[in-house]
Scaffold this motif. Structure first.
Motif, PDB file in Angstrom:
ATOM      1  N   THR B 116       0.832  -1.207   0.000  1.00 19.40           N
ATOM      2  CA  THR B 116       0.000   0.000   0.000  1.00 19.40           C
ATOM      3  C   THR B 116       0.867   1.258   0.000  1.00 19.40           C
ATOM      4  O   THR B 116       0.545   2.247  -0.663  1.00 19.40           O
ATOM      5  CB  THR B 116      -0.939  -0.027   1.221  1.00 19.40           C
ATOM      6  OG1 THR B 116      -1.667  -1.257   1.205  1.00 19.40           O
ATOM      7  CG2 THR B 116      -1.921   1.122   1.195  1.00 19.40           C
ATOM      8  N   ARG B 119       2.211   1.798  -3.440  1.00 26.95           N
ATOM      9  CA  ARG B 119       1.134   2.313  -4.299  1.00 26.95           C
ATOM     10  C   ARG B 119       0.881   3.799  -4.072  1.00 26.95           C
ATOM     11  O   ARG B 119       0.729   4.569  -5.018  1.00 26.95           O
ATOM     12  CB  ARG B 119      -0.144   1.506  -4.000  1.00 26.95           C
ATOM     13  CG  ARG B 119      -1.349   1.867  -4.841  1.00 26.95           C
ATOM     14  CD  ARG B 119      -2.473   0.884  -4.562  1.00 26.95           C
ATOM     15  NE  ARG B 119      -3.734   1.251  -5.180  1.00 26.95           N
ATOM     16  CZ  ARG B 119      -4.912   0.689  -4.854  1.00 26.95           C
ATOM     17  NH1 ARG B 119      -4.955  -0.270  -3.926  1.00 26.95           N
ATOM     18  NH2 ARG B 119      -6.016   1.070  -5.458  1.00 26.95           N
ATOM     19  N   LEU B 120       0.860   4.226  -2.820  1.00 23.81           N
ATOM     20  CA  LEU B 120       0.580   5.645  -2.567  1.00 23.81           C
ATOM     21  C   LEU B 120       1.783   6.511  -2.919  1.00 23.81           C
ATOM     22  O   LEU B 120       1.624   7.672  -3.324  1.00 23.81           O
ATOM     23  CB  LEU B 120       0.084   5.858  -1.127  1.00 23.81           C
ATOM     24  CG  LEU B 120       1.066   5.838   0.052  1.00 23.81           C
ATOM     25  CD1 LEU B 120       1.616   7.229   0.368  1.00 23.81           C
ATOM     26  CD2 LEU B 120       0.366   5.308   1.287  1.00 23.81           C
ATOM     27  N   TRP B 123       1.366   7.271  -6.491  1.00 25.90           N
ATOM     28  CA  TRP B 123       0.317   8.291  -6.664  1.00 25.90           C
ATOM     29  C   TRP B 123       0.866   9.695  -6.419  1.00 25.90           C
ATOM     30  O   TRP B 123       0.543  10.647  -7.120  1.00 25.90           O
ATOM     31  CB  TRP B 123      -0.843   8.001  -5.692  1.00 25.90           C
ATOM     32  CG  TRP B 123      -1.952   8.986  -5.807  1.00 25.90           C
ATOM     33  CD1 TRP B 123      -2.106  10.164  -5.122  1.00 25.90           C
ATOM     34  CD2 TRP B 123      -3.095   8.904  -6.687  1.00 25.90           C
ATOM     35  NE1 TRP B 123      -3.254  10.799  -5.506  1.00 25.90           N
ATOM     36  CE2 TRP B 123      -3.876  10.048  -6.460  1.00 25.90           C
ATOM     37  CE3 TRP B 123      -3.519   7.950  -7.626  1.00 25.90           C
ATOM     38  CZ2 TRP B 123      -5.068  10.282  -7.152  1.00 25.90           C
ATOM     39  CZ3 TRP B 123      -4.695   8.183  -8.304  1.00 25.90           C
ATOM     40  CH2 TRP B 123      -5.453   9.341  -8.070  1.00 25.90           C
ATOM     41  N   PHE B 124       1.733   9.806  -5.391  1.00 23.00           N
ATOM     42  CA  PHE B 124       2.247  11.123  -5.012  1.00 23.00           C
ATOM     43  C   PHE B 124       3.570  11.453  -5.706  1.00 23.00           C
ATOM     44  O   PHE B 124       4.244  12.408  -5.338  1.00 23.00           O
ATOM     45  CB  PHE B 124       2.386  11.225  -3.492  1.00 23.00           C
ATOM     46  CG  PHE B 124       1.067  11.471  -2.798  1.00 23.00           C
ATOM     47  CD1 PHE B 124       0.429  12.705  -2.923  1.00 23.00           C
ATOM     48  CD2 PHE B 124       0.454  10.492  -2.042  1.00 23.00           C
ATOM     49  CE1 PHE B 124      -0.789  12.948  -2.301  1.00 23.00           C
ATOM     50  CE2 PHE B 124      -0.762  10.719  -1.408  1.00 23.00           C
ATOM     51  CZ  PHE B 124      -1.390  11.949  -1.540  1.00 23.00           C
ATOM     52  N   ASN B 232      -2.482   3.015  11.505  1.00 26.37           N
ATOM     53  CA  ASN B 232      -1.807   2.015  10.689  1.00 26.37           C
ATOM     54  C   ASN B 232      -0.640   2.696   9.933  1.00 26.37           C
ATOM     55  O   ASN B 232      -0.750   3.856   9.554  1.00 26.37           O
ATOM     56  CB  ASN B 232      -2.898   1.486   9.750  1.00 26.37           C
ATOM     57  CG  ASN B 232      -2.402   0.671   8.614  1.00 26.37           C
ATOM     58  OD1 ASN B 232      -1.571   1.112   7.832  1.00 26.37           O
ATOM     59  ND2 ASN B 232      -2.920  -0.532   8.506  1.00 26.37           N
ATOM     60  N   SER B 234       0.589   2.508   6.938  1.00 22.17           N
ATOM     61  CA  SER B 234       0.355   3.043   5.594  1.00 22.17           C
ATOM     62  C   SER B 234      -0.561   4.265   5.654  1.00 22.17           C
ATOM     63  O   SER B 234      -0.414   5.204   4.864  1.00 22.17           O
ATOM     64  CB  SER B 234      -0.215   1.966   4.662  1.00 22.17           C
ATOM     65  OG  SER B 234      -1.442   1.487   5.134  1.00 22.17           O
ATOM     66  N   ILE B 235      -1.498   4.289   6.607  1.00 26.56           N
ATOM     67  CA  ILE B 235      -2.370   5.456   6.777  1.00 26.56           C
ATOM     68  C   ILE B 235      -1.541   6.659   7.229  1.00 26.56           C
ATOM     69  O   ILE B 235      -1.680   7.761   6.672  1.00 26.56           O
ATOM     70  CB  ILE B 235      -3.479   5.152   7.813  1.00 26.56           C
ATOM     71  CG1 ILE B 235      -4.414   4.039   7.316  1.00 26.56           C
ATOM     72  CG2 ILE B 235      -4.258   6.415   8.170  1.00 26.56           C
ATOM     73  CD1 ILE B 235      -5.272   4.401   6.143  1.00 26.56           C
ATOM     74  N   SER B 238       0.363   8.034   4.331  1.00 29.22           N
ATOM     75  CA  SER B 238      -0.438   8.783   3.353  1.00 29.22           C
ATOM     76  C   SER B 238      -0.750  10.185   3.853  1.00 29.22           C
ATOM     77  O   SER B 238      -0.714  11.149   3.088  1.00 29.22           O
ATOM     78  CB  SER B 238      -1.719   8.024   3.001  1.00 29.22           C
ATOM     79  OG  SER B 238      -2.655   8.094   4.056  1.00 29.22           O
ATOM     80  N   ILE B 239      -1.028  10.322   5.139  1.00 28.23           N
ATOM     81  CA  ILE B 239      -1.352  11.638   5.691  1.00 28.23           C
ATOM     82  C   ILE B 239      -0.121  12.547   5.627  1.00 28.23           C
ATOM     83  O   ILE B 239      -0.196  13.706   5.233  1.00 28.23           O
ATOM     84  CB  ILE B 239      -1.865  11.499   7.138  1.00 28.23           C
ATOM     85  CG1 ILE B 239      -3.216  10.758   7.132  1.00 28.23           C
ATOM     86  CG2 ILE B 239      -1.997  12.853   7.819  1.00 28.23           C
ATOM     87  CD1 ILE B 239      -3.669  10.280   8.489  1.00 28.23           C
ATOM     88  N   SER B 242       0.751  13.372   1.909  1.00 29.73           N
ATOM     89  CA  SER B 242      -0.239  14.317   1.399  1.00 29.73           C
ATOM     90  C   SER B 242       0.078  15.730   1.871  1.00 29.73           C
ATOM     91  O   SER B 242       0.012  16.696   1.113  1.00 29.73           O
ATOM     92  CB  SER B 242      -1.639  13.871   1.860  1.00 29.73           C
ATOM     93  OG  SER B 242      -2.607  14.847   1.574  1.00 29.73           O
ATOM     94  N   GLU B 243       0.470  15.881   3.125  1.00 30.31           N
ATOM     95  CA  GLU B 243       0.839  17.206   3.658  1.00 30.31           C
ATOM     96  C   GLU B 243       2.072  17.767   2.955  1.00 30.31           C
ATOM     97  O   GLU B 243       2.137  18.960   2.674  1.00 30.31           O
ATOM     98  CB  GLU B 243       1.144  17.106   5.168  1.00 30.31           C
ATOM     99  CG  GLU B 243      -0.076  17.242   6.047  1.00 30.31           C
ATOM    100  CD  GLU B 243      -0.837  18.545   5.822  1.00 30.31           C
ATOM    101  OE1 GLU B 243      -0.236  19.624   5.940  1.00 30.31           O
ATOM    102  OE2 GLU B 243      -2.039  18.466   5.532  1.00 30.31           O
TER     103      GLU B 243
END
Lengths: 247, 247
Positions: B116, B119-120, B123-124, B232, B234-235, B238-239, B242-243
């Motif tokens: 995961t 994958r992210l 994306w970024f 988690n 991976s969470i 992602s946060i 994203s920031e």
């Protein structure tokens, strides 16, 4: 010591029909049961190894000592871990739409994704999640375990989404992630009160739900050639919720 | 048609030792093999059912027709899906630290989490991930599948992290999430070039790596009573990513 009949009953709870019948769910392992005890929920049964019983104070209506071998029979984990609890489900609470964020999940099928979403909702202070009727069961063993205890704190309920969204006051904004034509989530003011719809892993938000979206949004991709096609549903949820909460 | 010896060899690739020996990895299912074909990677072997072969143009050094029953024997999926490919690994690229974000993973143990994160990252637009030597194998079947094709685009390499971080120029900021005393991620300017260290699911960033962090950060919890204890891995990634990217 646990009886053969009790082993059979508890093992049957791996199947949702039997969990539903008895209105319970199963919590496993030392860490999750610790969370359970701290949550002050009433515990029906605790099955624990001798070692666990020796080291912990157990408060449950019924405590059954169990051998490792029998624990394997009733457990959904690949490596069962000392203790398993049977818990009565909390009554579902109707969601009061009042200056808050509510998550709506449309067809989330992966148990781990649902559990991870419940966990991150808890982190971000979201109290309610409304799931479509075809979203995976929150009491699926994998879901329960991946909430890491947040299942005891977040109110997750199941509804016919079209019907529910019809009843939402017109003034309450409904955000939904769509693949094309949504507004960049980083480039707008996000409301402090809102419903946020998250679509399924493979199909996004279903056609009959899309018309309810008043604020279509998109998480932009920064991938050079835009070949990264999608984000996992729980990852997308975390990025969106983080944006709503950060202001 | 596939031979018994070939079935045996390919089934052995479920074990990392044999994947390493032959310097390959396994990609499964219609969707992932589609991604594989689009990635222009050289494919050693494709094992496909008659139906799949009939409907698709296959470009591989070797194409083996396989019956559903035999596909089950070589597959790591609970429901094998028509096709399985054996792919030569790409050469690892050294990471050039130049105006970009690089993820460093310290002891990520869960194969799904690693997939995961890959994958992210894709994306970024993050091109490189550096993993500690005890992070789970990127070629673990669960990891490969949960990258959803991003494994073909992100350069993931394994290193002794202490040694690597020693070699990073002093001017390059190193961010790391710590539980106490980090600066709120929402309340600071984040650099466009940075190393971001993500710690393990259960232990965070390991003690010997912490001293390298020049910018300790924290994702604040919005949970009412602060009982949601963690996110988690991976969470959290992602946060944070994203920031970094949103500005």
């Amino acid at each position: 010591m646990i009886s053969k009949a009790e082993i059979k009953t508890i093992a049957s709870y791996k199947i949702s029909k039997y969990r539903d019948q008895d209105n319970i769910f199963v919590v496993e392992g030392v860490k999750m049961v610790d969370e359970l005890i701290r949550s002050n929920q009433e515990i029906e049964i605790i099955c624990a190894t001798k070692e666990y019983k020796h080291l912990n104070t157990i408060k449950a209506k019924q405590v059954l000592e169990i051998k490792e071998d029998d624990l394997k029979k009733i457990s959904s984990l690949s490596s069962p871990n000392q203790v398993l609890a049977i818990v009565k489900r909390k009554q579902e609470k109707e969601v009061e739409l009042k200056s808050k964020l509510v998550l709506v999940l449309d067809q989330i099928k992966d148990p781990g994704n649902l559990g991870t979403i419940i966990r991150l909702a808890d982190w971000f202070g979201i109290e309610d999640i409304i799931c479509s009727l075809n979203t995976v069961d929150q009491y699926n063993p994998k879901t329960v375990q991946s909430t890491m205890g947040s299942i005891f704190r977040v109110n997750t309920i199941y509804k016919d989404l079209s019907q529910y969204l019809c009843s939402v006051p017109k003034s309450y904004p409904i955000y939904g992630t769509i693949i094309e034509g949504g507004k960049d989530i980083y480039q707008q003011d996000l409301s402090k009160e809102a419903i946020i719809i998250i679509g399924s892993e493979s199909h996004g938000i279903s056609p009959e739900i899309r018309p309810f979206i008043t604020h279509p949004i998109t998480i932009p991709s920064f991938s050079r050639d835009k070949r990264a096609e999608s984000l996992n549903a729980s990852i997308a949820t975390s990025i969106i919720v983080s944006e709503f909460k950060r202001r």
